[in-house]
Design a protein around this motif. Structure first.
Motif, PDB file in Angstrom:
ATOM      1  N   ASN A 191     -60.909 -74.832 -33.727  1.00 28.70           N
ATOM      2  CA  ASN A 191     -60.470 -75.366 -32.435  1.00 28.70           C
ATOM      3  C   ASN A 191     -61.628 -75.604 -31.473  1.00 28.70           C
ATOM      4  OD1 ASN A 191     -57.595 -75.768 -32.681  1.00 28.70           O
ATOM      5  ND2 ASN A 191     -57.466 -73.562 -32.983  1.00 28.70           N
ATOM      6  N   LEU A 192     -62.753 -74.941 -31.652  1.00 28.19           N
ATOM      7  CA  LEU A 192     -63.945 -75.320 -30.899  1.00 28.19           C
ATOM      8  C   LEU A 192     -64.300 -76.770 -31.212  1.00 28.19           C
ATOM      9  CD1 LEU A 192     -66.241 -72.177 -31.326  1.00 28.19           C
ATOM     10  CD2 LEU A 192     -65.245 -72.993 -29.187  1.00 28.19           C
ATOM     11  N   SER A 193     -64.249 -77.128 -32.490  1.00 27.81           N
ATOM     12  CA  SER A 193     -64.553 -78.499 -32.898  1.00 27.81           C
ATOM     13  C   SER A 193     -63.539 -79.484 -32.328  1.00 27.81           C
ATOM     14  CB  SER A 193     -64.573 -78.601 -34.421  1.00 27.81           C
ATOM     15  OG  SER A 193     -65.589 -77.786 -34.966  1.00 27.81           O
ATOM     16  N   VAL A 194     -62.259 -79.087 -32.351  1.00 28.16           N
ATOM     17  CA  VAL A 194     -61.204 -79.953 -31.817  1.00 28.16           C
ATOM     18  C   VAL A 194     -61.410 -80.189 -30.321  1.00 28.16           C
ATOM     19  CG1 VAL A 194     -58.732 -80.092 -31.317  1.00 28.16           C
ATOM     20  CG2 VAL A 194     -59.514 -79.356 -33.576  1.00 28.16           C
ATOM     21  N   ARG A 195     -61.667 -79.110 -29.575  1.00 21.67           N
ATOM     22  CA  ARG A 195     -61.852 -79.248 -28.127  1.00 21.67           C
ATOM     23  C   ARG A 195     -63.077 -80.115 -27.807  1.00 21.67           C
ATOM     24  NH1 ARG A 195     -57.861 -76.912 -28.792  1.00 21.67           N
ATOM     25  NH2 ARG A 195     -57.169 -79.006 -28.368  1.00 21.67           N
ATOM     26  N   TYR A 196     -64.142 -79.927 -28.574  1.00 16.28           N
ATOM     27  CA  TYR A 196     -65.356 -80.709 -28.323  1.00 16.28           C
ATOM     28  C   TYR A 196     -65.112 -82.189 -28.619  1.00 16.28           C
ATOM     29  CZ  TYR A 196     -70.330 -81.908 -28.256  1.00 16.28           C
ATOM     30  OH  TYR A 196     -71.548 -82.459 -27.952  1.00 16.28           O
ATOM     31  N   GLY A 201     -65.380 -87.366 -28.049  1.00 18.02           N
ATOM     32  CA  GLY A 201     -65.065 -88.374 -29.057  1.00 18.02           C
ATOM     33  C   GLY A 201     -65.818 -88.180 -30.352  1.00 18.02           C
ATOM     34  N   GLU A 202     -66.640 -87.132 -30.433  1.00 17.04           N
ATOM     35  CA  GLU A 202     -67.441 -86.866 -31.640  1.00 17.04           C
ATOM     36  C   GLU A 202     -66.715 -85.835 -32.497  1.00 17.04           C
ATOM     37  OE1 GLU A 202     -71.981 -85.552 -32.938  1.00 17.04           O
ATOM     38  OE2 GLU A 202     -71.429 -85.695 -30.818  1.00 17.04           O
ATOM     39  N   ALA A 203     -66.276 -86.252 -33.661  1.00 16.84           N
ATOM     40  CA  ALA A 203     -65.491 -85.368 -34.521  1.00 16.84           C
ATOM     41  C   ALA A 203     -66.374 -84.564 -35.461  1.00 16.84           C
ATOM     42  CB  ALA A 203     -64.484 -86.189 -35.334  1.00 16.84           C
ATOM     43  N   ASP A 204     -65.795 -83.478 -35.967  1.00 17.55           N
ATOM     44  CA  ASP A 204     -66.398 -82.667 -37.040  1.00 17.55           C
ATOM     45  C   ASP A 204     -67.735 -82.049 -36.658  1.00 17.55           C
ATOM     46  OD1 ASP A 204     -64.228 -83.296 -38.737  1.00 17.55           O
ATOM     47  OD2 ASP A 204     -65.186 -85.176 -39.314  1.00 17.55           O
ATOM     48  N   VAL A 205     -67.881 -81.660 -35.407  1.00 19.91           N
ATOM     49  CA  VAL A 205     -69.066 -80.919 -34.993  1.00 19.91           C
ATOM     50  C   VAL A 205     -68.761 -79.434 -35.180  1.00 19.91           C
ATOM     51  CG1 VAL A 205     -70.684 -80.423 -33.128  1.00 19.91           C
ATOM     52  CG2 VAL A 205     -69.660 -82.700 -33.329  1.00 19.91           C
ATOM     53  N   ALA A 206     -69.536 -78.764 -36.013  1.00 26.85           N
ATOM     54  CA  ALA A 206     -69.262 -77.372 -36.346  1.00 26.85           C
ATOM     55  C   ALA A 206     -69.526 -76.453 -35.161  1.00 26.85           C
ATOM     56  CB  ALA A 206     -70.116 -76.940 -37.536  1.00 26.85           C
ATOM     57  N   ALA A 207     -68.899 -75.283 -35.202  1.00 30.19           N
ATOM     58  CA  ALA A 207     -69.016 -74.329 -34.094  1.00 30.19           C
ATOM     59  C   ALA A 207     -70.468 -73.968 -33.811  1.00 30.19           C
ATOM     60  CB  ALA A 207     -68.192 -73.079 -34.406  1.00 30.19           C
ATOM     61  N   GLU A 208     -71.260 -73.730 -34.874  1.00 32.12           N
ATOM     62  CA  GLU A 208     -72.645 -73.336 -34.644  1.00 32.12           C
ATOM     63  C   GLU A 208     -73.444 -74.451 -33.975  1.00 32.12           C
ATOM     64  OE1 GLU A 208     -72.248 -74.238 -39.164  1.00 32.12           O
ATOM     65  OE2 GLU A 208     -71.056 -73.290 -37.567  1.00 32.12           O
ATOM     66  N   GLN A 209     -73.071 -75.703 -34.255  1.00 30.78           N
ATOM     67  CA  GLN A 209     -73.739 -76.818 -33.590  1.00 30.78           C
ATOM     68  C   GLN A 209     -73.354 -76.876 -32.117  1.00 30.78           C
ATOM     69  OE1 GLN A 209     -72.198 -79.666 -36.689  1.00 30.78           O
ATOM     70  NE2 GLN A 209     -74.257 -80.526 -36.510  1.00 30.78           N
ATOM     71  N   ILE A 210     -72.093 -76.572 -31.821  1.00 33.67           N
ATOM     72  CA  ILE A 210     -71.642 -76.568 -30.429  1.00 33.67           C
ATOM     73  C   ILE A 210     -72.381 -75.497 -29.639  1.00 33.67           C
ATOM     74  CG2 ILE A 210     -69.647 -76.093 -28.942  1.00 33.67           C
ATOM     75  CD1 ILE A 210     -67.904 -77.378 -31.170  1.00 33.67           C
ATOM     76  N   ALA A 214     -74.812 -76.204 -26.512  1.00 31.52           N
ATOM     77  CA  ALA A 214     -74.586 -75.550 -25.215  1.00 31.52           C
ATOM     78  C   ALA A 214     -75.883 -74.950 -24.691  1.00 31.52           C
ATOM     79  CB  ALA A 214     -73.511 -74.475 -25.354  1.00 31.52           C
ATOM     80  N   GLU A 215     -76.668 -74.342 -25.580  1.00 27.14           N
ATOM     81  CA  GLU A 215     -77.947 -73.759 -25.172  1.00 27.14           C
ATOM     82  C   GLU A 215     -78.921 -74.827 -24.685  1.00 27.14           C
ATOM     83  OE1 GLU A 215     -79.259 -71.340 -28.532  1.00 27.14           O
ATOM     84  OE2 GLU A 215     -78.924 -69.608 -27.239  1.00 27.14           O
ATOM     85  N   ARG A 216     -78.802 -76.031 -25.253  1.00 25.96           N
ATOM     86  CA  ARG A 216     -79.715 -77.124 -24.860  1.00 25.96           C
ATOM     87  C   ARG A 216     -79.238 -77.878 -23.628  1.00 25.96           C
ATOM     88  NH1 ARG A 216     -79.730 -78.133 -30.606  1.00 25.96           N
ATOM     89  NH2 ARG A 216     -78.405 -79.973 -30.285  1.00 25.96           N
ATOM     90  N   GLY A 217     -78.096 -77.459 -23.074  1.00 24.68           N
ATOM     91  CA  GLY A 217     -77.640 -78.062 -21.829  1.00 24.68           C
ATOM     92  C   GLY A 217     -76.543 -79.085 -21.960  1.00 24.68           C
ATOM     93  N   ASP A 218     -75.968 -79.260 -23.135  1.00 22.26           N
ATOM     94  CA  ASP A 218     -74.846 -80.178 -23.333  1.00 22.26           C
ATOM     95  C   ASP A 218     -73.657 -79.659 -22.519  1.00 22.26           C
ATOM     96  OD1 ASP A 218     -72.407 -81.278 -24.387  1.00 22.26           O
ATOM     97  OD2 ASP A 218     -73.477 -81.903 -26.189  1.00 22.26           O
ATOM     98  N   VAL A 219     -73.255 -80.404 -21.484  1.00 23.06           N
ATOM     99  CA  VAL A 219     -72.228 -79.933 -20.560  1.00 23.06           C
ATOM    100  C   VAL A 219     -70.889 -79.745 -21.272  1.00 23.06           C
ATOM    101  CG1 VAL A 219     -70.914 -80.498 -18.477  1.00 23.06           C
ATOM    102  CG2 VAL A 219     -73.370 -80.962 -18.569  1.00 23.06           C
ATOM    103  N   SER A 220     -70.522 -80.662 -22.159  1.00 20.46           N
ATOM    104  CA  SER A 220     -69.253 -80.531 -22.877  1.00 20.46           C
ATOM    105  C   SER A 220     -69.268 -79.310 -23.780  1.00 20.46           C
ATOM    106  CB  SER A 220     -68.987 -81.797 -23.704  1.00 20.46           C
ATOM    107  OG  SER A 220     -68.802 -82.916 -22.865  1.00 20.46           O
ATOM    108  N   ALA A 221     -70.382 -79.086 -24.473  1.00 27.83           N
ATOM    109  CA  ALA A 221     -70.496 -77.916 -25.333  1.00 27.83           C
ATOM    110  C   ALA A 221     -70.433 -76.630 -24.506  1.00 27.83           C
ATOM    111  CB  ALA A 221     -71.792 -77.975 -26.132  1.00 27.83           C
ATOM    112  N   GLN A 222     -71.069 -76.632 -23.342  1.00 27.52           N
ATOM    113  CA  GLN A 222     -71.032 -75.454 -22.476  1.00 27.52           C
ATOM    114  C   GLN A 222     -69.613 -75.150 -22.020  1.00 27.52           C
ATOM    115  OE1 GLN A 222     -73.839 -76.620 -19.436  1.00 27.52           O
ATOM    116  NE2 GLN A 222     -75.579 -75.649 -20.490  1.00 27.52           N
TER     117      GLN A 222
END
Length: 315
Positions: A191-196, A201-210, A214-222
């Motif tokens: 569901n982290l992937s679903v929410r992201y 609009g970017e599908a199939d991003v794994a939790a560890e990538q999110i 987030a650490e690099r400042g991606d606002v959506s990931a944060q």
């Protein structure tokens, strides 16, 4: 010496191993869970995998298979060997132990995956020596186990410890169980992937990538990560207030984030739990191996090994 076949059935992957009585790992393999093919295909894949391991060279060389042990998510009746409900696998009232025994002509046992992981972490891992503690498994779904005075609580229907289906956001997203705002709907790996994806609009991003984004400042990931941590903290706060555990162990694939999960979760939990004080958090020592290691431990105990004997394993 003979061997036990252990299988951890997850929503994303099937993790299998062959382990002898001394705890020596003879074989380990992972296969994909065929979720897109439906619940019957998943059951068939698990049966085939267990059969391949039981008939394979490592098991034969050890003297044959004495037990097959499966760790499974959802509502699991460990005594009867039935999976009452596993939403992430699509299973309902599945007599899994009987299916395994009929297919392989071997004794089998079926355990809840979090209780299996708790057995492993309690005997060999992060909770060694603890008597009252909680395990939270954060993977495709979210499960948990309650250990009270050294024993896992099962509950009336095998549902004790189901942290993932504690409601924390009444207007939140729909969970696989049919309810809105469960911890799992906000904080599981899937569901982290679903929410992201909903935000970007970017599908199939794994939790560890999110987490990394987030650490690099991606606002959506944060936003996704902070929401997940908040949901976990809210669920664990209720558990801590009710059970007063000496510690909480974080396991599963998402917990591999280590300090990036544990530190913000500890801070949020400290604000949620004031009396008694929030319990300390530990990252599981056995990682994603805990499910099949626990299944192997349970299998060998069912085959006659003493607790003190398997407690000396070095897996």
């Amino acid at each position: 010496m003979s061997a036990v076949v252990a299988l951890d059935v997850g929503g994303t992957g099937l993790k299998g191993a062959v382990v002898d009585r001394s705890g020596r790992l003879l074989c380990a393999e992972r296969r994909a869970t065929p979720r897109d093919e439906g619940p019957q295909a998943i059951a068939e894949a698990a049966l085939t995998f267990a059969g391949d391991l039981a008939a394979g060279g490592p098991a034969r060389d050890a003297g044959g298979t004495v037990h097959v042990a499966l760790a499974v998510p959802g509502l699991v009746d460990d005594t009867a060997g039935w999976v009452r409900l596993a939403p992430n696998l699509g299973w309902s009232d599945l007599p899994l132990r009987t299916l395994v025994e009929e297919r392989l002509d071997l004794p089998a046992l079926v355990w809840h995956d979090a209780r299996a992981a708790a057995l492993a972490e309690g005997m060999l891992g992060a909770a060694r020596g603890a008597r009252d503690w909680l395990l939270v498994t954060i993977g495709t779904g979210i499960g948990g186990a309650v250990i009270a005075d050294g024993r896992a609580l099962h509950g009336t229907r095998g549902a004790a410890g189901e942290l993932g289906h504690i409601g924390v956001a009444p207007d939140g997203p729909l969970c696989a169980c049919g309810k809105r705002g469960c911890v799992e709907a906000l904080a599981s790996g899937r569901n982290l992937s679903v929410r992201y994806a909903e935000l970007t609009g970017e599908a199939d991003v794994a939790a560890e990538q999110i987490v990394a984004r987030a650490e690099r400042g991606d606002v959506s990931a944060q936003l996704v990560w902070e929401t997940a941590v908040g949901a976990l903290a809210a669920g664990l706060a209720g558990c801590a207030a009710l059970l007063d555990p000496e510690l909480i162990v974080l396991g599963g694939g998402v917990a591999s984030a280590g300090d990036r999960l544990r530190d913000p979760l500890a801070r949020r939990l400290a604000t949620e739990v004031r009396f008694p004080p929030a319990p300390p958090l530990r990252t599981a020592a056995l990682g994603e191996r805990a499910g099949w290691i626990g299944a192997a431990l349970a299998g060998w105990q069912a085959a006659g090994a003493e607790p003190g004997e398997v407690a000396r394993w070095t897996l």
